[in-house]
Write a protein that holds these residues in place. Structure first.
Motif, PDB file in Angstrom:
ATOM      1  N   MET A   1      -2.710   7.221   5.190  1.00  0.00           N
ATOM      2  CA  MET A   1      -2.930   8.045   5.153  1.00  0.00           C
ATOM      3  C   MET A   1      -5.202   7.674   4.344  1.00  0.00           C
ATOM      4  SD  MET A   1      -3.313  11.208   2.242  1.00  0.00           S
ATOM      5  CE  MET A   1      -3.447  10.775   0.719  1.00  0.00           C
ATOM      6  N   GLU A   2      -6.032   7.893   5.389  1.00  0.00           N
ATOM      7  CA  GLU A   2      -7.653   7.705   5.004  1.00  0.00           C
ATOM      8  C   GLU A   2      -8.549   8.934   4.828  1.00  0.00           C
ATOM      9  OE1 GLU A   2     -10.889   4.666   7.056  1.00  0.00           O
ATOM     10  OE2 GLU A   2      -8.179   4.649   6.796  1.00  0.00           O
ATOM     11  N   VAL A   3      -8.408   8.817   3.606  1.00  0.00           N
ATOM     12  CA  VAL A   3      -9.925  10.240   3.751  1.00  0.00           C
ATOM     13  C   VAL A   3     -11.206  10.025   3.415  1.00  0.00           C
ATOM     14  CG1 VAL A   3      -9.819  12.245   2.383  1.00  0.00           C
ATOM     15  CG2 VAL A   3      -7.783  11.085   2.532  1.00  0.00           C
ATOM     16  N   ASP A   4     -12.248   9.821   4.041  1.00  0.00           N
ATOM     17  CA  ASP A   4     -13.250   9.514   3.151  1.00  0.00           C
ATOM     18  C   ASP A   4     -14.362  10.969   3.222  1.00  0.00           C
ATOM     19  OD1 ASP A   4     -12.838   6.583   4.593  1.00  0.00           O
ATOM     20  OD2 ASP A   4     -13.553   7.746   6.876  1.00  0.00           O
ATOM     21  N   TYR A   5     -15.013  10.520   2.461  1.00  0.00           N
ATOM     22  CA  TYR A   5     -15.743  11.773   1.818  1.00  0.00           C
ATOM     23  C   TYR A   5     -17.425  10.877   2.352  1.00  0.00           C
ATOM     24  CZ  TYR A   5     -12.390  13.489  -0.431  1.00  0.00           C
ATOM     25  OH  TYR A   5     -10.746  14.057  -0.749  1.00  0.00           O
ATOM     26  N   THR A   6     -18.055  11.682   1.919  1.00  0.00           N
ATOM     27  CA  THR A   6     -19.794  11.454   2.403  1.00  0.00           C
ATOM     28  C   THR A   6     -20.358   9.743   1.167  1.00  0.00           C
ATOM     29  OG1 THR A   6     -19.997  13.106   2.838  1.00  0.00           O
ATOM     30  CG2 THR A   6     -22.115  12.455   2.460  1.00  0.00           C
ATOM     31  N   GLY A   7     -21.505   8.681   1.841  1.00  0.00           N
ATOM     32  CA  GLY A   7     -21.556   8.503   1.488  1.00  0.00           C
ATOM     33  C   GLY A   7     -20.969   6.838   1.106  1.00  0.00           C
ATOM     34  N   ASN A   8     -21.400   5.819   0.148  1.00  0.00           N
ATOM     35  CA  ASN A   8     -20.507   4.413   0.307  1.00  0.00           C
ATOM     36  C   ASN A   8     -19.421   4.146  -0.053  1.00  0.00           C
ATOM     37  OD1 ASN A   8     -22.260   3.731   2.720  1.00  0.00           O
ATOM     38  ND2 ASN A   8     -24.286   2.534   1.296  1.00  0.00           N
ATOM     39  N   ASP A   9     -18.400   3.959   0.373  1.00  0.00           N
ATOM     40  CA  ASP A   9     -17.145   3.134  -0.513  1.00  0.00           C
ATOM     41  C   ASP A   9     -16.918   4.431  -1.321  1.00  0.00           C
ATOM     42  OD1 ASP A   9     -17.020   0.846  -0.903  1.00  0.00           O
ATOM     43  OD2 ASP A   9     -18.489   0.528  -1.948  1.00  0.00           O
ATOM     44  N   ASN A  10     -16.586   5.795  -0.280  1.00  0.00           N
ATOM     45  CA  ASN A  10     -16.142   7.378  -0.867  1.00  0.00           C
ATOM     46  C   ASN A  10     -15.099   7.456  -0.354  1.00  0.00           C
ATOM     47  OD1 ASN A  10     -18.264   7.436  -2.801  1.00  0.00           O
ATOM     48  ND2 ASN A  10     -19.480   9.024  -2.119  1.00  0.00           N
ATOM     49  N   GLU A  11     -13.937   6.441   0.001  1.00  0.00           N
ATOM     50  CA  GLU A  11     -13.182   7.254   0.669  1.00  0.00           C
ATOM     51  C   GLU A  11     -11.598   6.945  -0.491  1.00  0.00           C
ATOM     52  OE1 GLU A  11     -13.236   4.271   3.836  1.00  0.00           O
ATOM     53  OE2 GLU A  11     -11.805   2.547   2.979  1.00  0.00           O
ATOM     54  N   TYR A  12     -10.593   7.376  -0.138  1.00  0.00           N
ATOM     55  CA  TYR A  12      -9.088   7.423  -0.649  1.00  0.00           C
ATOM     56  C   TYR A  12      -8.039   6.699   0.121  1.00  0.00           C
ATOM     57  CZ  TYR A  12      -4.738   8.419  -3.367  1.00  0.00           C
ATOM     58  OH  TYR A  12      -3.552   8.380  -3.692  1.00  0.00           O
ATOM     59  N   GLU A  13      -7.346   5.892   0.325  1.00  0.00           N
ATOM     60  CA  GLU A  13      -6.267   5.498   0.491  1.00  0.00           C
ATOM     61  C   GLU A  13      -5.048   4.929   0.665  1.00  0.00           C
ATOM     62  OE1 GLU A  13      -6.549   1.540   4.429  1.00  0.00           O
ATOM     63  OE2 GLU A  13      -8.019   2.039   3.932  1.00  0.00           O
ATOM     64  N   ALA A  14      -4.171   5.284   0.868  1.00  0.00           N
ATOM     65  CA  ALA A  14      -3.013   5.028   0.539  1.00  0.00           C
ATOM     66  C   ALA A  14      -1.986   4.878   1.543  1.00  0.00           C
ATOM     67  CB  ALA A  14      -2.528   6.482  -0.476  1.00  0.00           C
ATOM     68  N   GLU A  15      -0.695   3.807   1.397  1.00  0.00           N
ATOM     69  CA  GLU A  15       0.239   3.904   2.286  1.00  0.00           C
ATOM     70  C   GLU A  15       1.063   3.358   1.417  1.00  0.00           C
ATOM     71  OE1 GLU A  15       1.163  -0.244   4.837  1.00  0.00           O
ATOM     72  OE2 GLU A  15      -1.262   0.015   4.760  1.00  0.00           O
ATOM     73  N   TYR A  16       2.116   3.886   2.614  1.00  0.00           N
ATOM     74  CA  TYR A  16       4.011   4.039   2.186  1.00  0.00           C
ATOM     75  C   TYR A  16       4.560   3.912   2.801  1.00  0.00           C
ATOM     76  CZ  TYR A  16       7.264   5.358  -0.925  1.00  0.00           C
ATOM     77  OH  TYR A  16       8.374   5.811  -1.338  1.00  0.00           O
ATOM     78  N   ASP A  17       5.477   2.633   3.266  1.00  0.00           N
ATOM     79  CA  ASP A  17       5.755   2.354   4.717  1.00  0.00           C
ATOM     80  C   ASP A  17       7.978   1.668   3.908  1.00  0.00           C
ATOM     81  OD1 ASP A  17       7.354   1.348   6.612  1.00  0.00           O
ATOM     82  OD2 ASP A  17       5.562   0.336   7.217  1.00  0.00           O
ATOM     83  N   THR A  18       8.178   2.803   4.114  1.00  0.00           N
ATOM     84  CA  THR A  18       9.996   1.881   3.575  1.00  0.00           C
ATOM     85  C   THR A  18      10.905   1.996   4.902  1.00  0.00           C
ATOM     86  OG1 THR A  18      10.293   4.384   3.513  1.00  0.00           O
ATOM     87  CG2 THR A  18       9.764   3.589   1.469  1.00  0.00           C
ATOM     88  N   MET A  19      10.084   2.401   6.207  1.00  0.00           N
ATOM     89  CA  MET A  19      11.425   1.521   7.214  1.00  0.00           C
ATOM     90  C   MET A  19      11.693   0.393   7.515  1.00  0.00           C
ATOM     91  SD  MET A  19      10.902   4.167   8.960  1.00  0.00           S
ATOM     92  CE  MET A  19      10.565   3.974  11.034  1.00  0.00           C
ATOM     93  N   GLY A  20      12.332   0.007   7.868  1.00  0.00           N
ATOM     94  CA  GLY A  20      13.296  -1.089   7.639  1.00  0.00           C
ATOM     95  C   GLY A  20      13.787  -1.770   5.784  1.00  0.00           C
ATOM     96  N   ALA A  21      13.873  -2.726   6.237  1.00  0.00           N
ATOM     97  CA  ALA A  21      14.413  -3.440   5.193  1.00  0.00           C
ATOM     98  C   ALA A  21      13.551  -4.036   3.528  1.00  0.00           C
ATOM     99  CB  ALA A  21      14.755  -4.524   5.050  1.00  0.00           C
ATOM    100  N   GLN A  22      12.044  -4.071   4.411  1.00  0.00           N
ATOM    101  CA  GLN A  22      10.611  -4.325   3.717  1.00  0.00           C
ATOM    102  C   GLN A  22      10.175  -3.388   3.134  1.00  0.00           C
ATOM    103  OE1 GLN A  22       8.682  -7.388   4.966  1.00  0.00           O
ATOM    104  NE2 GLN A  22       7.454  -7.164   3.590  1.00  0.00           N
ATOM    105  N   LYS A  23       9.703  -2.993   1.901  1.00  0.00           N
ATOM    106  CA  LYS A  23       9.097  -1.836   1.565  1.00  0.00           C
ATOM    107  C   LYS A  23       7.686  -2.335   1.233  1.00  0.00           C
ATOM    108  CE  LYS A  23      12.507   0.610  -0.419  1.00  0.00           C
ATOM    109  NZ  LYS A  23      13.815   1.551  -0.780  1.00  0.00           N
ATOM    110  N   GLU A  24       6.795  -1.000   1.112  1.00  0.00           N
ATOM    111  CA  GLU A  24       5.278  -1.732   1.482  1.00  0.00           C
ATOM    112  C   GLU A  24       4.627  -0.635   1.159  1.00  0.00           C
ATOM    113  OE1 GLU A  24       3.084  -3.949   5.310  1.00  0.00           O
ATOM    114  OE2 GLU A  24       4.782  -4.840   5.334  1.00  0.00           O
ATOM    115  N   ALA A  25       3.281  -0.712  -0.283  1.00  0.00           N
ATOM    116  CA  ALA A  25       2.892   0.574  -0.824  1.00  0.00           C
ATOM    117  C   ALA A  25       1.270  -0.144  -0.961  1.00  0.00           C
ATOM    118  CB  ALA A  25       3.660   1.188  -1.680  1.00  0.00           C
ATOM    119  N   SER A  26       0.447   0.813  -1.109  1.00  0.00           N
ATOM    120  CA  SER A  26      -1.205   0.461  -1.245  1.00  0.00           C
ATOM    121  C   SER A  26      -1.476   1.419  -1.581  1.00  0.00           C
ATOM    122  CB  SER A  26      -1.514  -0.646  -0.423  1.00  0.00           C
ATOM    123  OG  SER A  26      -1.355   0.081   0.091  1.00  0.00           O
TER     124      SER A  26
END
Length: 99
Positions: free
Chosen positions: A1-26
């Protein structure tokens, strides 16, 4: 997911992946200067994602409203981009561009 707002450095990004054996999140929350990765991001994202109740046949508007509320994000975003893979393998993308 990526959500951008007006202005510089105004974003929210989240990643969640549990597909397969390796799980990743940020989480890269430039709005609140908060970045976490790996296990710490998993711990933060899991309870939020468990609250979500939308299904693959939910409307785009319903999905976006539910996700922005669950993640406590403001509605005045410039861009919203969410990619979801449902348990049956169905992949859907929800995109809004208010620029």
């Amino acid at each position: 997911m990526e959500v951008d707002y007006t202005g510089n450095d105004n974003e929210y990004e989240a990643e969640y992946d549990t597909m397969g054996a390796q799980k990743e999140a940020s989480i890269e929350d430039k709005l609140n200067k908060h970045e976490v990765y790996g296990d710490e991001a998993m711990k933060e994202l899991t309870p939020i994602l468990e609250k979500l109740t939308f299904a693959k046949d939910s409307s785009e508007e319903e999905v976006i409203q539910e996700v922005t509320k669950a993640f406590n994000l403001k509605d005045d975003y410039q861009e919203f981009d969410l990619e979801v893979v449902f348990e049956d393998g169905t992949k859907k993308e929800y995109k809004v561009n208010n620029k």
